[in-house]
Scaffold this active site. Structure first.
Site, PDB file in Angstrom:
ATOM      1  N   ASP A  10       0.862  -1.173   0.000  1.00  0.00           N
ATOM      2  CA  ASP A  10       0.000   0.000   0.000  1.00  0.00           C
ATOM      3  C   ASP A  10       0.910   1.239   0.000  1.00  0.00           C
ATOM      4  O   ASP A  10       2.069   1.169   0.427  1.00  0.00           O
ATOM      5  CB  ASP A  10      -0.883  -0.040   1.246  1.00  0.00           C
ATOM      6  CG  ASP A  10      -1.673   1.226   1.440  1.00  0.00           C
ATOM      7  OD1 ASP A  10      -2.348   1.656   0.485  1.00  0.00           O
ATOM      8  OD2 ASP A  10      -1.618   1.798   2.549  1.00  0.00           O
ATOM      9  N   ASP A  12      -0.219   5.169   0.683  1.00  0.00           N
ATOM     10  CA  ASP A  12      -0.514   6.138   1.739  1.00  0.00           C
ATOM     11  C   ASP A  12      -0.677   5.453   3.088  1.00  0.00           C
ATOM     12  O   ASP A  12      -1.442   4.498   3.239  1.00  0.00           O
ATOM     13  CB  ASP A  12      -1.775   6.924   1.385  1.00  0.00           C
ATOM     14  CG  ASP A  12      -1.602   7.733   0.117  1.00  0.00           C
ATOM     15  OD1 ASP A  12      -0.937   8.779   0.175  1.00  0.00           O
ATOM     16  OD2 ASP A  12      -2.118   7.305  -0.936  1.00  0.00           O
ATOM     17  N   SER A 197      -5.183   0.176   6.188  1.00  0.00           N
ATOM     18  CA  SER A 197      -6.586   0.576   6.211  1.00  0.00           C
ATOM     19  C   SER A 197      -7.517  -0.556   5.792  1.00  0.00           C
ATOM     20  O   SER A 197      -7.064  -1.630   5.392  1.00  0.00           O
ATOM     21  CB  SER A 197      -6.799   1.800   5.309  1.00  0.00           C
ATOM     22  OG  SER A 197      -6.082   2.917   5.815  1.00  0.00           O
ATOM     23  N   ASN A 199      -9.217  -1.014   3.205  1.00  0.00           N
ATOM     24  CA  ASN A 199      -9.069  -1.500   1.831  1.00  0.00           C
ATOM     25  C   ASN A 199      -7.886  -2.450   1.672  1.00  0.00           C
ATOM     26  O   ASN A 199      -7.676  -2.994   0.584  1.00  0.00           O
ATOM     27  CB  ASN A 199      -8.966  -0.337   0.838  1.00  0.00           C
ATOM     28  CG  ASN A 199      -7.758   0.555   1.053  1.00  0.00           C
ATOM     29  OD1 ASN A 199      -7.051   0.436   2.044  1.00  0.00           O
ATOM     30  ND2 ASN A 199      -7.532   1.469   0.115  1.00  0.00           N
TER      31      ASN A 199
END
Length: 247
Positions: A10, A12, A197, A199
């Site tokens: 990922d 961010d 997160s 996701n």
């Protein structure tokens, strides 16, 4: 042969620090992983245009997963698969946004990014990938989630506690990684997925090693196999040293 052959990162809150930068330590250890034959893959909720500068800065010529799995790239600028979000759903999601004037909204299309400051007059003509809402007021997001959460055909996650991200049902970073496995002849057991997160949860669950960042949301930490340092502590570099390149 190494246990793990692909590292899905990922961006961010994971690879990037709070200034949106890749630390020198993370960059060094990513290069070590590549030199050892590990494929390093950006796996992000960002659209392609938002992800490609980071990928190119790192010198990666490897697969990418963008818009939470809505697009799978065999390498930068080479699209392998795209899954779209029906325009009628985007129109309805936009109508929900308009009922909450204090909430920011955006949507990715194949033409680029549209948002509250620049929406399209003809959404039915666009090819859509993802819709999102943002607010500092969590109660507003809860109201939106209560409304859209009962709709059919949506995959609902977030990339921070202050947003909601909407993809077509079945689309996730995990589905993107499964497609890459088919493309590259890999098994999901050979993948390390790192994120912070909601996701990231599907990919963390489906991968051989699922890693939550130290700054991850609690729900992510609960499903991860291991927890690494935060994005301010070079957590990605720690993962590479302790797990990916461990012999």
């Amino acid at each position: 042969m190494r246990q793990y052959r692909l590292l899905a990162l990922d961006l961010d809150g994971t690879l990037l620090n709070e200034h949106g930068e890749v630390s020198e330590m993370n960059a060094i250890w990513i290069k070590h992983a590549i030199d050892a034959g590990v494929t390093v893959c950006a796996s992000t909720g960002r659209g392609f245009q938002g992800a490609i500068p980071i990928v190119e800065r790192l010198g990666l010529d490897s697969p990418m997963i963008t818009v939470n799995g809505g697009e799978v790239w065999s390498k930068p600028h080479s699209l392998h698969k795209r899954t779209t979000l029906d325009s009628d759903k985007v129109i309805r999601l936009h109508e929900v946004a308009l009922k909450h004037p204090d909430v920011w909204f955006w949507a990715y299309s194949t033409e680029g990014l549209f948002n509250k400051d620049g929406w399209t007059d003809d959404p039915a003509s666009k090819v859509w990938l993802k819709f999102g809402y943002y607010s500092e007021e969590l109660s507003l997001l809860e109201e939106i989630l209560k409304e859209i959460g009962v709709w059919d055909g949506l995959e609902i996650t977030n990339s921070s506690p202050n947003n909601i991200e909407v993809n077509p049902q079945g689309v996730s970073k995990a589905s993107g990684l499964m497609e890459l496995c088919r493309l590259k002849g890999l098994d999901m057991s050979e993948i390390v997925s790192v994120g912070d997160s909601l996701n990231d949860i599907a990919a963390i669950r489906a991968s051989g090693l699922g890693v939550a960042m130290g700054n991850a949301q609690d729900e992510v930490k609960m499903v991860a196999d291991v927890i690494t340092g935060t994005n301010e502590e070079d957590g990605v570099a720690q993962v590479i040293q302790q797990y990916v390149l461990r012999t």
